[in-house]
Design a protein around this motif. Structure first.
Motif, PDB file in Angstrom:
ATOM      1  N   ALA A   1       0.832  -1.204   0.000  1.00 47.49           N
ATOM      2  CA  ALA A   1       0.000   0.000   0.000  1.00 47.49           C
ATOM      3  C   ALA A   1       0.870   1.259   0.000  1.00 47.49           C
ATOM      4  CB  ALA A   1      -0.927   0.000   1.210  1.00 47.49           C
ATOM      5  N   LYS A   2       1.949   1.228   0.781  1.00 49.19           N
ATOM      6  CA  LYS A   2       2.850   2.383   0.854  1.00 49.19           C
ATOM      7  C   LYS A   2       3.489   2.672  -0.500  1.00 49.19           C
ATOM      8  CE  LYS A   2       7.184   3.850   3.049  1.00 49.19           C
ATOM      9  NZ  LYS A   2       8.221   3.487   4.052  1.00 49.19           N
ATOM     10  N   PHE A   3       3.990   1.622  -1.161  1.00 50.12           N
ATOM     11  CA  PHE A   3       4.670   1.824  -2.441  1.00 50.12           C
ATOM     12  C   PHE A   3       3.672   2.127  -3.559  1.00 50.12           C
ATOM     13  CE2 PHE A   3       8.305   0.392  -0.202  1.00 50.12           C
ATOM     14  CZ  PHE A   3       9.409   0.794  -0.936  1.00 50.12           C
ATOM     15  N   SER A   4       2.450   1.623  -3.424  1.00 50.71           N
ATOM     16  CA  SER A   4       1.420   1.950  -4.409  1.00 50.71           C
ATOM     17  C   SER A   4       1.137   3.445  -4.414  1.00 50.71           C
ATOM     18  CB  SER A   4       0.144   1.162  -4.109  1.00 50.71           C
ATOM     19  OG  SER A   4      -0.851   1.448  -5.071  1.00 50.71           O
ATOM     20  N   LYS A   5       1.138   4.061  -3.223  1.00 45.82           N
ATOM     21  CA  LYS A   5       0.931   5.511  -3.132  1.00 45.82           C
ATOM     22  C   LYS A   5       2.081   6.281  -3.761  1.00 45.82           C
ATOM     23  CE  LYS A   5      -1.921   5.372   1.041  1.00 45.82           C
ATOM     24  NZ  LYS A   5      -2.011   5.732   2.490  1.00 45.82           N
ATOM     25  N   LEU A   6       3.258   5.628  -3.800  1.00 44.52           N
ATOM     26  CA  LEU A   6       4.419   6.259  -4.441  1.00 44.52           C
ATOM     27  C   LEU A   6       4.446   6.014  -5.947  1.00 44.52           C
ATOM     28  CD1 LEU A   6       7.195   5.334  -1.816  1.00 44.52           C
ATOM     29  CD2 LEU A   6       6.113   7.572  -2.160  1.00 44.52           C
ATOM     30  N   GLY A   7       3.427   5.301  -6.463  1.00 42.49           N
ATOM     31  CA  GLY A   7       3.340   5.035  -7.896  1.00 42.49           C
ATOM     32  C   GLY A   7       3.989   3.740  -8.338  1.00 42.49           C
ATOM     33  N   PHE A   8       4.308   2.866  -7.357  1.00 39.96           N
ATOM     34  CA  PHE A   8       4.942   1.585  -7.684  1.00 39.96           C
ATOM     35  C   PHE A   8       4.005   0.461  -7.265  1.00 39.96           C
ATOM     36  CE2 PHE A   8       7.873  -1.988  -6.932  1.00 39.96           C
ATOM     37  CZ  PHE A   8       8.582  -1.975  -8.124  1.00 39.96           C
ATOM     38  N   SER A   9       3.457  -0.258  -8.240  1.00 38.05           N
ATOM     39  CA  SER A   9       2.410  -1.244  -7.939  1.00 38.05           C
ATOM     40  C   SER A   9       2.731  -2.641  -8.467  1.00 38.05           C
ATOM     41  CB  SER A   9       1.076  -0.778  -8.515  1.00 38.05           C
ATOM     42  OG  SER A   9       1.190  -0.551  -9.913  1.00 38.05           O
ATOM     43  N   ARG A  10       3.999  -3.004  -8.458  1.00 35.92           N
ATOM     44  CA  ARG A  10       4.412  -4.340  -8.905  1.00 35.92           C
ATOM     45  C   ARG A  10       5.372  -4.925  -7.875  1.00 35.92           C
ATOM     46  NH1 ARG A  10       9.311  -4.616 -13.096  1.00 35.92           N
ATOM     47  NH2 ARG A  10       9.570  -6.465 -11.795  1.00 35.92           N
ATOM     48  N   MET A  11       5.773  -6.159  -8.067  1.00 32.16           N
ATOM     49  CA  MET A  11       6.803  -6.765  -7.228  1.00 32.16           C
ATOM     50  C   MET A  11       8.173  -6.369  -7.773  1.00 32.16           C
ATOM     51  SD  MET A  11       7.401 -10.769  -6.178  1.00 32.16           S
ATOM     52  CE  MET A  11       7.506 -11.345  -7.892  1.00 32.16           C
ATOM     53  N   PHE A  12       9.069  -5.952  -6.887  1.00 28.37           N
ATOM     54  CA  PHE A  12      10.405  -5.542  -7.316  1.00 28.37           C
ATOM     55  C   PHE A  12      11.310  -6.765  -7.378  1.00 28.37           C
ATOM     56  CE2 PHE A  12      13.123  -1.593  -7.559  1.00 28.37           C
ATOM     57  CZ  PHE A  12      14.266  -2.245  -8.017  1.00 28.37           C
ATOM     58  N   LEU A  13      11.165  -7.533  -8.442  1.00 25.08           N
ATOM     59  CA  LEU A  13      12.030  -8.686  -8.717  1.00 25.08           C
ATOM     60  C   LEU A  13      12.261  -8.739 -10.220  1.00 25.08           C
ATOM     61  CD1 LEU A  13      13.552 -11.129  -7.558  1.00 25.08           C
ATOM     62  CD2 LEU A  13      11.464 -12.482  -7.896  1.00 25.08           C
ATOM     63  N   HIS A  14      13.521  -8.674 -10.620  1.00 26.49           N
ATOM     64  CA  HIS A  14      13.867  -8.553 -12.038  1.00 26.49           C
ATOM     65  C   HIS A  14      15.034  -9.483 -12.369  1.00 26.49           C
ATOM     66  CE1 HIS A  14      14.507  -6.632 -15.941  1.00 26.49           C
ATOM     67  NE2 HIS A  14      15.777  -6.455 -15.630  1.00 26.49           N
ATOM     68  N   ALA A  15      14.829 -10.360 -13.369  1.00 19.51           N
ATOM     69  CA  ALA A  15      15.894 -11.252 -13.849  1.00 19.51           C
ATOM     70  C   ALA A  15      16.837 -10.432 -14.721  1.00 19.51           C
ATOM     71  CB  ALA A  15      15.288 -12.405 -14.642  1.00 19.51           C
ATOM     72  N   CYS A  16      17.982 -10.051 -14.154  1.00 21.88           N
ATOM     73  CA  CYS A  16      18.815  -9.029 -14.791  1.00 21.88           C
ATOM     74  C   CYS A  16      20.002  -9.571 -15.579  1.00 21.88           C
ATOM     75  CB  CYS A  16      19.319  -8.051 -13.736  1.00 21.88           C
ATOM     76  SG  CYS A  16      20.406  -8.814 -12.491  1.00 21.88           S
ATOM     77  N   ARG A  17      20.497 -10.755 -15.216  1.00 23.72           N
ATOM     78  CA  ARG A  17      21.745 -11.230 -15.839  1.00 23.72           C
ATOM     79  C   ARG A  17      21.739 -12.754 -15.957  1.00 23.72           C
ATOM     80  NH1 ARG A  17      27.123  -9.195 -16.390  1.00 23.72           N
ATOM     81  NH2 ARG A  17      28.757 -10.775 -16.187  1.00 23.72           N
ATOM     82  N   LEU A  18      22.243 -13.222 -17.080  1.00 21.21           N
ATOM     83  CA  LEU A  18      22.307 -14.654 -17.347  1.00 21.21           C
ATOM     84  C   LEU A  18      23.677 -14.982 -17.921  1.00 21.21           C
ATOM     85  CD1 LEU A  18      20.898 -17.442 -17.682  1.00 21.21           C
ATOM     86  CD2 LEU A  18      20.136 -16.646 -19.929  1.00 21.21           C
TER      87      LEU A  18
END
Length: 325
Positions: free
Chosen positions: A277-294
């Motif tokens: 809820a806190k991050f949604s108010k900041l405009g971020f509404s997803r899970m912060f997990l990103h497959a960045c390197r392989l």
């Protein structure tokens, strides 16, 4: 059967579109030796919702060599699969899946690596009519073979590998099973991650909630799971970490971090509602997990490959906001 059919029938019991559905007995050929049962059925029963296929397997309607099986069981050459009556699309039925391409990180004759956006499922099922793989097949009707080499959760973004040849798929599966290659993820977690580098070895087991939702938890009798977590940057009450998968269990990074007291920001299964809820108010509404390197050898040439996908703009922006506080 058509020449491009993924299987060879043991008996001539294939249903026609004008006749009543019938049970089919299908023998596994060399091409599908080692394939997961659910993937085998999805190719065989194109057009049938994935949820129907899973229900048939779990209900015992699908059998292998007359025995009950699980959706993720792997088939062997010569196995005979009982396929119950399921609706098949008519030959002239229009495609219901819109074709779609995704940002390409790497592609050659055997391999396709894309940068999957968050919010997009990798395949249909569980309330989703189609995902990345179905959209790619619809966009590339000339492609004889497109299969997911691994999976990403719907709300996870980043590098996703698709095999364009059967031998490539088998090679990738073997590599992942034996711990080859290096998969790195970026995660924003609650709390101050102190250790520069930490190995998390917590066994994981799948379970189902009363509402039928599948979850994962830490239990002593669970499957071995190993994640290496490295601190990258600390903010006020939050930390950006690199999570390297050494095994590939369902929800592994999410459960390992949450069970260690550092749930991922925006995780709707293992995180905190207050944080979302806190991050949604900041405009971020997803899970912060990103497959960045392989990092891995090419499955055909064995040449070393290093592939990267930058953080999505939404993730960059929320880090900037945290840094500005």
């Amino acid at each position: 059967m058509r020449k491009d059919s993924p299987v060879t029938p043991k008996k001539n019991l294939n249903q026609t579109h004008d006749s009543a559905p019938a049970v089919r007995w299908v023998e596994v050929t060399e091409e599908h030796d080692g394939q997961r049962l659910d993937n085998f059925l999805m190719r065989l029963c194109k057009g049938v919702p994935k949820s129907h296929i899973y229900k048939a397997v779990r209900g015992g309607e699908v059998r292998v060599n007359k025995g009950r099986v699980a959706p993720d069981d792997r088939l062997s050459l010569g196995d005979v699969v009982r396929v119950p009556p399921m609706r098949l699309p008519a030959p002239d039925e229009k495609r219901s899946v819109p074709g779609s391409e995704f940002p390409i990180v790497f592609e050659d004759e055997g391999l396709l690596v894309i940068d999957k956006p968050a919010g997009t499922a990798v395949h249909g099922g569980s309330g989703v009519s189609f995902g990345v793989i179905e959209a790619l097949r619809a966009a590339r009707p000339e492609a004889k073979f497109l299969e997911l080499a691994h999976r990403l959760d719907r709300d996870t973004s980043g590098l996703l590998i698709i095999a364009k040849k059967r031998n490539v798929l088998l090679s990738l599966h073997e590599m992942f099973r034996t711990g080859g290659g290096r998969k790195h993820y970026l995660a924003l977690v609650e709390g101050d991650w102190v250790n520069a580098r930490q190995h998390i070895r917590l066994p994981l087991v799948k379970w189902t909630t009363q509402s039928g939702e599948r979850r994962v938890k830490v239990e002593a009798e669970g499957q071995v799971a190993h994640t290496i977590v490295s601190a990258l940057k600390r903010f006020d009450g939050y930390s950006l970490v690199d999570a390297e998968l050494r095994t590939g269990r369902t929800h592994q990074i999410r459960v390992h971090l949450a069970s260690s007291g550092f749930p991922i920001v925006g995780d709707d299964k293992y995180g905190r509602d207050e944080t979302r809820a806190k991050f949604s108010k900041l405009g971020f509404s997803r899970m912060f997990l990103h497959a960045c390197r392989l990092e891995m050898p090419h499955p055909l040439t064995q040449e070393p490959m290093v592939l990267e996908a930058p953080l999505p703009p939404s993730c960059e922006k929320i880090l900037q906001k945290l840094e500005a506080k």
